[in-house]
Design a protein around this motif. Structure first.
Motif, PDB file in Angstrom:
ATOM      1  N   SER A   1       0.827  -1.208   0.000  1.00 15.13           N
ATOM      2  CA  SER A   1       0.000   0.000   0.000  1.00 15.13           C
ATOM      3  C   SER A   1       0.859   1.254   0.000  1.00 15.13           C
ATOM      4  N   LEU A   2       0.308   2.297  -0.569  1.00 13.83           N
ATOM      5  CA  LEU A   2       0.909   3.625  -0.520  1.00 13.83           C
ATOM      6  C   LEU A   2      -0.204   4.647  -0.384  1.00 13.83           C
ATOM      7  N   ALA A   3       0.117   5.761   0.248  1.00 17.94           N
ATOM      8  CA  ALA A   3      -0.834   6.857   0.354  1.00 17.94           C
ATOM      9  C   ALA A   3      -0.222   8.097  -0.264  1.00 17.94           C
ATOM     10  N   LEU A   4      -0.914   8.665  -1.238  1.00 16.10           N
ATOM     11  CA  LEU A   4      -0.494   9.907  -1.874  1.00 16.10           C
ATOM     12  C   LEU A   4      -1.303  11.055  -1.299  1.00 16.10           C
ATOM     13  N   SER A   5      -0.667  12.205  -1.221  1.00 15.84           N
ATOM     14  CA  SER A   5      -1.358  13.397  -0.745  1.00 15.84           C
ATOM     15  C   SER A   5      -1.057  14.560  -1.675  1.00 15.84           C
ATOM     16  N   CYS A   6      -2.042  15.407  -1.866  1.00 17.79           N
ATOM     17  CA  CYS A   6      -1.902  16.587  -2.721  1.00 17.79           C
ATOM     18  C   CYS A   6      -2.327  17.790  -1.892  1.00 17.79           C
ATOM     19  N   LYS A   7      -1.385  18.694  -1.692  1.00  9.61           N
ATOM     20  CA  LYS A   7      -1.642  19.890  -0.893  1.00  9.61           C
ATOM     21  C   LYS A   7      -1.857  21.081  -1.818  1.00  9.61           C
ATOM     22  N   ALA A   8      -2.961  21.788  -1.605  1.00  8.92           N
ATOM     23  CA  ALA A   8      -3.286  22.943  -2.439  1.00  8.92           C
ATOM     24  C   ALA A   8      -2.913  24.245  -1.739  1.00  8.92           C
ATOM     25  N   SER A   9      -2.652  25.264  -2.557  1.00 14.17           N
ATOM     26  CA  SER A   9      -2.229  26.557  -2.014  1.00 14.17           C
ATOM     27  C   SER A   9      -3.394  27.344  -1.422  1.00 14.17           C
ATOM     28  N   ARG A  10      -4.609  26.906  -1.717  1.00 10.90           N
ATOM     29  CA  ARG A  10      -5.779  27.571  -1.148  1.00 10.90           C
ATOM     30  C   ARG A  10      -6.913  26.561  -1.060  1.00 10.90           C
ATOM     31  N   SER A  11      -8.059  27.029  -0.640  1.00  9.97           N
ATOM     32  CA  SER A  11      -9.193  26.141  -0.426  1.00  9.97           C
ATOM     33  C   SER A  11      -9.597  25.402  -1.704  1.00  9.97           C
ATOM     34  N   LEU A  12      -9.922  24.127  -1.529  1.00 13.29           N
ATOM     35  CA  LEU A  12     -10.401  23.308  -2.628  1.00 13.29           C
ATOM     36  C   LEU A  12     -11.927  23.266  -2.667  1.00 13.29           C
ATOM     37  N   PHE A  13     -12.543  24.011  -1.782  1.00 15.63           N
ATOM     38  CA  PHE A  13     -13.995  24.007  -1.728  1.00 15.63           C
ATOM     39  C   PHE A  13     -14.549  24.429  -3.074  1.00 15.63           C
ATOM     40  N   ASN A  14     -15.537  23.679  -3.562  1.00 17.56           N
ATOM     41  CA  ASN A  14     -16.181  23.937  -4.851  1.00 17.56           C
ATOM     42  C   ASN A  14     -15.336  23.576  -6.060  1.00 17.56           C
ATOM     43  N   LEU A  15     -14.155  23.002  -5.852  1.00 21.80           N
ATOM     44  CA  LEU A  15     -13.341  22.554  -6.973  1.00 21.80           C
ATOM     45  C   LEU A  15     -13.514  21.058  -7.180  1.00 21.80           C
ATOM     46  N   ASN A  16     -13.582  20.655  -8.433  1.00 20.42           N
ATOM     47  CA  ASN A  16     -13.476  19.240  -8.747  1.00 20.42           C
ATOM     48  C   ASN A  16     -11.986  18.883  -8.744  1.00 20.42           C
ATOM     49  N   VAL A  17     -11.638  17.820  -8.035  1.00 21.47           N
ATOM     50  CA  VAL A  17     -10.225  17.457  -7.887  1.00 21.47           C
ATOM     51  C   VAL A  17     -10.048  15.969  -8.092  1.00 21.47           C
ATOM     52  N   GLY A  18      -8.803  15.547  -8.272  1.00 20.48           N
ATOM     53  CA  GLY A  18      -8.574  14.117  -8.438  1.00 20.48           C
ATOM     54  C   GLY A  18      -7.145  13.809  -8.817  1.00 20.48           C
ATOM     55  N   TRP A  19      -6.970  12.602  -9.311  1.00 17.23           N
ATOM     56  CA  TRP A  19      -5.656  12.078  -9.655  1.00 17.23           C
ATOM     57  C   TRP A  19      -5.674  11.434 -11.030  1.00 17.23           C
TER      58      TRP A  19
END
Length: 114
Positions: free
Chosen positions: A17-35
Motif C-alpha cells: 500500500s501507498l498513500a499519496l497526498s496533494c496539498k493545495a495553495s488555497r481552499s479546494l472548496f467547490n473545486l473538482n479534484v482528483g488524480w
C-alpha cells in the motif's frame, strides 16, 4: 490559479500500500479534484476524482483498491492505494479544476515491484 504539490510516492512490492497526498495553495472548496497517472510510453489516464458535492469516480482498474478523499479544511486531496500491482507503476498527478482552467501538480513516482 491554485498551486498543487504531491507527496507520498515511492517503491513498494506488489500487494502493498501507498498513500499519496496533494496539498493545495488555497481552499479546494467547490473545486473538482482528483488524480491522473501516466505510465512510461502511455497516455495520461484518470485514476479517481471527486467533485465538489462529494461524488467520487474511479477507473475500473482501481475500483475496490484505491480510495480518494478530500479535506477542505486542510486543502488536501488524498489517494489511498491498496493491493498495488506492477501495472499501477506510473507518475501520479493531482489536478484541480479552478474555474475554466485545470491546475496540475508536478507529479510523484509510484513504482510497484513484482
Amino acid at each position: 490559479q491554485v498551486q498543487l504539490v504531491e507527496s507520498g510516492g515511492g517503491l513498494v512490492q506488489a500487494g502493498g500500500s501507498l498513500a499519496l497526498s496533494c496539498k493545495a495553495s488555497r481552499s479546494l472548496f467547490n473545486l473538482n479534484v482528483g488524480w491522473y497517472r501516466q505510465a512510461l510510453g502511455k497516455q495520461r489516464e484518470l485514476v479517481a476524482s471527486v467533485i465538489s458535492g462529494g461524488y467520487t469516480n474511479y477507473a475500473d482498474s482501481v475500483k475496490g483498491r484505491f480510495t480518494i478523499s478530500r479535506d477542505n479544511g486542510k486543502n488536501t486531496v488524498d489517494l489511498q492505494m491498496n493491493n498495488l500491482k506492477p501495472e499501477d507503476t506510473a507518475v501520479y498527478f493531482c489536478f484541480g479544476d479552478d474555474g475554466p482552467r485545470r491546475a496540475w501538480g508536478q507529479g510523484t513516482q509510484v513504482t510497484v515491484s513484482s
